[in-house]
Design a protein around this motif. Structure first.
Motif, PDB file in Angstrom:
ATOM      1  N   ILE A 145      -7.844   9.447   1.627  1.00 14.92           N
ATOM      2  CA  ILE A 145      -7.364   8.968   0.322  1.00 14.92           C
ATOM      3  C   ILE A 145      -6.758   7.578   0.472  1.00 14.92           C
ATOM      4  N   SER A 146      -6.003   7.372   1.526  1.00 13.42           N
ATOM      5  CA  SER A 146      -5.412   6.056   1.785  1.00 13.42           C
ATOM      6  C   SER A 146      -6.492   4.996   1.936  1.00 13.42           C
ATOM      7  N   THR A 147      -7.559   5.342   2.660  1.00  8.17           N
ATOM      8  CA  THR A 147      -8.675   4.410   2.844  1.00  8.17           C
ATOM      9  C   THR A 147      -9.334   4.070   1.515  1.00  8.17           C
ATOM     10  N   GLN A 148      -9.534   5.082   0.665  1.00  4.80           N
ATOM     11  CA  GLN A 148     -10.131   4.852  -0.646  1.00  4.80           C
ATOM     12  C   GLN A 148      -9.266   3.925  -1.500  1.00  4.80           C
ATOM     13  N   CYS A 149      -7.963   4.131  -1.449  1.00  3.05           N
ATOM     14  CA  CYS A 149      -7.048   3.255  -2.202  1.00  3.05           C
ATOM     15  C   CYS A 149      -7.168   1.812  -1.710  1.00  3.05           C
ATOM     16  N   ASP A 150      -7.216   1.629  -0.399  1.00  3.47           N
ATOM     17  CA  ASP A 150      -7.377   0.288   0.172  1.00  3.47           C
ATOM     18  C   ASP A 150      -8.656  -0.365  -0.338  1.00  3.47           C
ATOM     19  N   LEU A 151      -9.740   0.396  -0.356  1.00 11.50           N
ATOM     20  CA  LEU A 151     -11.024  -0.143  -0.793  1.00 11.50           C
ATOM     21  C   LEU A 151     -10.996  -0.555  -2.259  1.00 11.50           C
ATOM     22  N   MET A 152     -10.162   0.109  -3.050  1.00  7.96           N
ATOM     23  CA  MET A 152     -10.071  -0.189  -4.476  1.00  7.96           C
ATOM     24  C   MET A 152      -8.939  -1.157  -4.809  1.00  7.96           C
ATOM     25  N   GLY A 153      -8.307  -1.705  -3.776  1.00  8.72           N
ATOM     26  CA  GLY A 153      -7.294  -2.729  -3.996  1.00  8.72           C
ATOM     27  C   GLY A 153      -5.904  -2.221  -4.303  1.00  8.72           C
ATOM     28  N   TRP A 154      -5.616  -0.990  -3.862  1.00  4.11           N
ATOM     29  CA  TRP A 154      -4.297  -0.404  -4.088  1.00  4.11           C
ATOM     30  C   TRP A 154      -3.646  -0.031  -2.758  1.00  4.11           C
ATOM     31  N   SER A 155      -2.354   0.183  -2.823  1.00  2.00           N
ATOM     32  CA  SER A 155      -1.618   0.694  -1.682  1.00  2.00           C
ATOM     33  C   SER A 155      -1.408   2.190  -1.881  1.00  2.00           C
ATOM     34  N   PHE A 156      -1.113   2.883  -0.797  1.00  7.17           N
ATOM     35  CA  PHE A 156      -0.937   4.343  -0.861  1.00  7.17           C
ATOM     36  C   PHE A 156       0.182   4.760   0.078  1.00  7.17           C
ATOM     37  N   THR A 157       0.974   5.724  -0.355  1.00  2.00           N
ATOM     38  CA  THR A 157       1.950   6.351   0.529  1.00  2.00           C
ATOM     39  C   THR A 157       2.164   7.778   0.060  1.00  2.00           C
ATOM     40  N   TYR A 158       2.914   8.538   0.841  1.00  2.00           N
ATOM     41  CA  TYR A 158       3.176   9.924   0.443  1.00  2.00           C
ATOM     42  C   TYR A 158       4.515  10.376   1.013  1.00  2.00           C
ATOM     43  N   LYS A 166      -0.168   2.810  -5.666  1.00  2.00           N
ATOM     44  CA  LYS A 166       0.743   1.772  -6.135  1.00  2.00           C
ATOM     45  C   LYS A 166       0.202   0.387  -5.803  1.00  2.00           C
ATOM     46  N   PRO A 167       0.784  -0.639  -6.407  1.00  2.00           N
ATOM     47  CA  PRO A 167       0.342  -2.001  -6.099  1.00  2.00           C
ATOM     48  C   PRO A 167       0.549  -2.340  -4.620  1.00  2.00           C
ATOM     49  N   ILE A 168      -0.311  -3.177  -4.104  1.00  2.00           N
ATOM     50  CA  ILE A 168      -0.147  -3.670  -2.740  1.00  2.00           C
ATOM     51  C   ILE A 168       1.186  -4.423  -2.642  1.00  2.00           C
ATOM     52  N   HIS A 169       1.867  -4.240  -1.540  1.00  2.00           N
ATOM     53  CA  HIS A 169       3.163  -4.890  -1.259  1.00  2.00           C
ATOM     54  C   HIS A 169       4.324  -4.232  -2.000  1.00  2.00           C
ATOM     55  N   GLN A 170       4.076  -3.183  -2.780  1.00  2.00           N
ATOM     56  CA  GLN A 170       5.195  -2.450  -3.385  1.00  2.00           C
ATOM     57  C   GLN A 170       5.613  -1.345  -2.432  1.00  2.00           C
TER      58      GLN A 170
END
Length: 259
Positions: A145-158, A166-170
Motif C-alpha cells: 500500500i505504501s508503494t502504491q501511494c508513492d506511485l500516485m504521489g502521496w505519502s503513507f504511514t500507519y 497524506k501529502p508528501i512531506h506531511q
C-alpha cells in the motif's frame, strides 16, 4: 540501535512534552482515571503538553477544549489546533475541496487491490489526510500500500489503529517543528521531549531533530520496522509507560525546587 531505559540526566530540563495519543496516552484504547490528573501534575510543574496525533481535526478539536494541554497537532502534522479555537493549517493544500476528492480517489484505487479495506469512521472530520482501518493488514500488505501511494504521489504511514494517505512531506516532525518555532520560540531542543509508540511517530524519534525522545514499551512491536527509534523506552506499555515517564519528570521537578 538499542533502546535505553529512561535517564535522569537527559530529562532534567524538559519544559514541553509532545506526545502521541493512541497507544501512548491511552490504555487499552481508553483514557484511564489517572490521565487528566497526570497532565495537571505536569502542567503544575511547569511542563507544557502538546498532543501530536494522527486523529482527525474534528476529533482533536474536542480534546483541546477539555484537556489541560497547550494545543494539538492533528492528522500527522496536518493542522494545529489551540484551546482558543485557532486552527493553523500546517500542510500546503491550495484547494481543500479538490484535495479531499483526490484523497478519496486514491483510496478507491488502493481498494481495488485490497477490497477488504474500510475507510475510518472519522474521515468526514478530516482536512488534510484520508484514513482507513489498519485491521489485520500484514507487513507485506502495508508495504504494498505504501508503494502504491508513492506511485500516485502521496505519502503513507500507519499506527496501531489507522493507515494514513497524506501529502508528501506531511509528518509529525515537520508539523511539530513549525509549531515550536511559531508558538514556543523560547524553547531549545534539549527542553522538548517527544513521546510515541508507532511508525507514524517515527519522525519524532529522529535524533537530529529531537535529541530527547521516549517510546512507551509497546514501541518494541515496531522496532524492526522503523528507521528512527526513540532514544529511551519505558518499562511499561501505553499510558502506564507515560505515567512512568511523568513520575520521573515530576521527581526531577521536586528535586530542582528543593535545591
Amino acid at each position: 540501535m538499542p533502546l535505553f531505559p529512561l535517564n535522569n540526566t537527559d530529562l532534567s530540563d524538559i519544559r514541553l512534552i509532545a506526545s502521541d495519543v493512541d497507544g501512548t496516552l491511552t490504555q487499552n484504547g481508553k483514557f484511564s482515571c489517572d490521565f487528566i490528573s497526570t497532565l495537571i501534575d505536569l502542567q503544575s510543574a511547569g511542563i507544557k503538553i502538546l498532543l501530536v496525533t494522527g486523529r482527525s481535526a474534528g476529533w482533536v478539536s474536542a480534546l483541546v477544549n477539555y484537556l489541560p494541554v497547550e494545543g494539538a497537532i492533528a492528522e500527522n502534522g496536518g493542522i494545529f489546533l489551540q484551546p482558543n479555537g485557532t486552527q493553523d493549517l500546517l500542510s500546503s493544500v491550495p484547494n481543500l475541496s479538490r484535495h479531499r476528492i483526490l484523497l478519496e480517489n486514491t483510496f478507491h484505487q488502493i481498494k481495488k487491490l485490497f477490497p477488504n479495506l474500510h475507510p475510518s469512521a472519522d474521515n468526514q472530520f478530516r482536512i488534510t489526510d484520508w484514513t482507513f482501518d489498519v485491521d489485520d493488514l500484514s507487513n507485506d500488505d502495508i508495504q504494498a500500500i505504501s508503494t502504491q501511494c508513492d506511485l500516485m504521489g502521496w505519502s503513507f504511514t500507519y499506527s496501531n489503529v489507522q493507515c494514513h494517505i497524506k501529502p508528501i512531506h506531511q509528518d509529525k516532525s515537520t508539523g511539530l517543528l513549525s509549531v515550536l518555532n511559531n508558538h514556543f520560540p523560547e524553547l531549545n531542543s534539549q527542553q522538548v521531549l517527544t513521546v510515541g509508540d508507532s511508525p507514524n511517530d517515527e519522525a519524532m524519534f529522529d535524533a537530529d531533530l529531537f535529541p530527547i525522545s521516549v517510546g512507551v514499551a509497546n514501541v518494541r512491536h515496531y522496532q524492526d520496522k522503523m528507521l528512527h527509534l526513540p532514544k529511551y523506552v519505558t518499562q511499561a506499555s501505553e499510558f502506564a509507560g507515560f505515567q512512568e515517564l511523568a513520575q520521573l519528570l515530576l521527581k526531577n521537578s521536586v528535586l530542582d525546587d528543593s535545591m
